[in-house]
Design a protein around this motif. Structure first.
Motif, short mmCIF file in Angstrom:
data_model
loop_
_atom_site.label_atom_id
_atom_site.label_comp_id
_atom_site.label_asym_id
_atom_site.label_seq_id
_atom_site.Cartn_x
_atom_site.Cartn_y
_atom_site.Cartn_z
N GLU A 131 -4.33 -12.21 -5.87
CA GLU A 131 -3.24 -12.34 -4.90
C GLU A 131 -2.23 -13.42 -5.28
O GLU A 131 -1.02 -13.13 -5.38
N GLU A 167 10.27 -9.33 -9.55
CA GLU A 167 10.62 -9.40 -8.13
C GLU A 167 10.77 -7.98 -7.59
O GLU A 167 11.43 -7.13 -8.21
N THR A 220 4.74 -8.18 -4.90
CA THR A 220 4.24 -8.05 -3.54
C THR A 220 2.87 -7.36 -3.58
O THR A 220 2.79 -6.21 -4.00
N GLU A 233 5.52 -3.84 -6.52
CA GLU A 233 4.31 -3.86 -5.71
C GLU A 233 3.09 -3.68 -6.60
O GLU A 233 3.12 -2.91 -7.57
N LYS A 286 1.81 -12.98 -6.54
CA LYS A 286 2.89 -13.64 -5.81
C LYS A 286 3.68 -14.58 -6.71
O LYS A 286 4.91 -14.64 -6.62
#
Length: 424
Positions: free
Chosen positions: A130, A115, A139, A118, A134
């Motif tokens: 992607e 969490e 991110t 990036e 996630k």
């Protein structure tokens, strides 16, 4: 039931372009150049190896093998990639076999991303990056390859799509955990140059970022281009996981045999993820792939090497499709690698008008129109961009040219289309 059933990690990642277009193509009995798999057989030596594995006397090939990779396969992969990277590799700690490259990617994101982390993704990108980022809690941070106009009278090349060095550097921050590199790139077919890879490598070293290097099309490069492995550059071995695929290497996408190569400090965490999810990959398929690589290791660089013959054959198919698309009025972007080709469809807006202020990108509507009206399937390039950027590059569609009979059928459709356009 009042309590939500769906886990939060699945929110916003439920749609899949392949499910939509495969269903559409099947509904309209379409010639399918959308999905990326060959319609011709793998090499005879590999089929024979698989036949021996499943019908021979080695009955233990029907049982579990080593969880992190069948010993003959990890040994030959360590030999081959050790030669390519110029270093000694331990087959037990520097190689792990996965259920295709897809699982290798999933293991990387689950093992490395937390969490708040990036992950830089270069657009256009293979669509699973992607949602996998996630689902791991990360991110995605997007940076585009930007097209530069070709010389007058020349078709654009995938090499004309380039990173802006300052823009790429601006995407790195204290939160950057990794960058995903895909060279040769799906969907563009771009083969990143040494200079481009050195730019990425320098930023990874500067910001202490990992590199997840998806190299499944490593053997499919054309026109004398060279595939350079970013892990071979200074400072990159200790921070890179290389991902490969037997499906793309030997035309056996249904076997689902992939692998990761990298330092033990990274692969030890992939092994933890693997042992607590898939745990094991099909033994017989691994054994056959091991025999295939052993054969190619012995023939490396020689004219009868499959790794020499396959790109030569695919380059001819690429050039055939380029001619057919040009004839109908599309502008192909000549790929340096992979078995995909992207074509500019902006000249077709008189035939298939744009819809102002539509939420659906133009290339998606065009691809659906082409399926329904011409019986030919391709994939909209906007599917390879994040939601915010889909309309920035919405006048391109992607074709797969790793076909025999299907490519001939597509050529027939395009030639007929050409005649219809020329008719008064």
């Amino acid at each position: 039931m009042s309590r939500p059933v769906q886990a939060r990690r699945l929110e916003g990642v439920d749609k899949n372009i392949w499910v939509e277009f495969v269903k559409l193509a099947a509904t309209y009995s379409t010639v399918n150049l959308g999905q990326g798999f060959p319609d011709f057989p793998p090499p005879e030596f590999l089929k024979e190896a698989f036949s021996r594995a499943v019908s021979g006397e080695k009955h233990m090939l029907h049982q579990y093998t080593r969880a992190f990779g069948h010993p003959p396969l990890v040994k030959i992969l360590a030999q081959l990639f050790g030669k390519l990277l110029g270093r000694d590799l331990d087959p037990m700690t520097n190689v792990m076999v996965t259920v295709g490259a897809y699982q290798a990617l999933f293991c990387c994101f689950q093992a490395f991303i937390d969490e708040g982390d990036e992950v830089i993704i270069i657009e256009p990108f293979f669509d699973c990056y992607e949602p996998m980022v996630k689902m791991a809690g990360g991110t995605p941070v997007y940076v585009p390859l930007r097209p530069k106009a070709p010389k007058e009278g020349k078709l654009m090349s995938s090499a004309d799509w380039q990173l802006d060095p300052a823009e790429l550097a601006s995407k790195f921050s204290e939160q950057t955990k990794a960058i995903v590199l895909n060279s040769p790139n799906n969907p563009l077919g771009k083969v990143f140059s040494r200079g481009e890879l050195e730019l990425i490598a320098d930023l990874c070293v500067k910001h202490d970022a990992l590199c997840i290097s998806d190299e499944v099309y490593e053997w499919l490069v054309y026109d004398g281009k060279e595939h350079i492995r970013i892990a071979s550059l200074p400072g990159m071995w200790d921070r890179t996981v290389i991902i490969g695929s037997a499906g793309k290497t030997f035309n056996v996408t249904g076997w689902k045999v992939g692998w990761t190569v990298g330092p033990n400090r990274l692969l030890q965490h992939l092994r933890t993820m693997h042992q607590n999810s898939v745990y094991h990959c099909a033994t017989a398929a691994q054994d056959a792939v091991a025999q295939g690589f052993q054969r190619e290791f012995e023939h490396y660089g020689k004219p009868d090497s499959y790794f020499v013959q396959l790109p030569r054959e695919l380059q001819q198919k690429r050039d055939q499709l380029v001619q057919s698309l040009v004839a109908v009025g599309m502008k192909p972007i000549i790929p340096e690698g992979t078995y995909f080709l992207v074509a500019d469809i902006s000249e077709f807006k008189s035939e298939v008008p744009d819809v102002p202020n539509s939420d659906e990108p133009y290339d998606s509507r065009f691809a659906k129109w082409m399926v329904k009206n011409k019986g030919l399937a391709a994939i909209p390039l906007s599917a390879f961009y994040c939601g915010a950027h889909k309309n920035n590059y919405n006048s391109f569609i992607r074709f797969c040219f790793a076909k025999d009979a299907t490519l001939k059928a597509a050529d027939d459709i395009l030639q007929k289309w050409k005649l219809e356009k020329a008719a008064p």
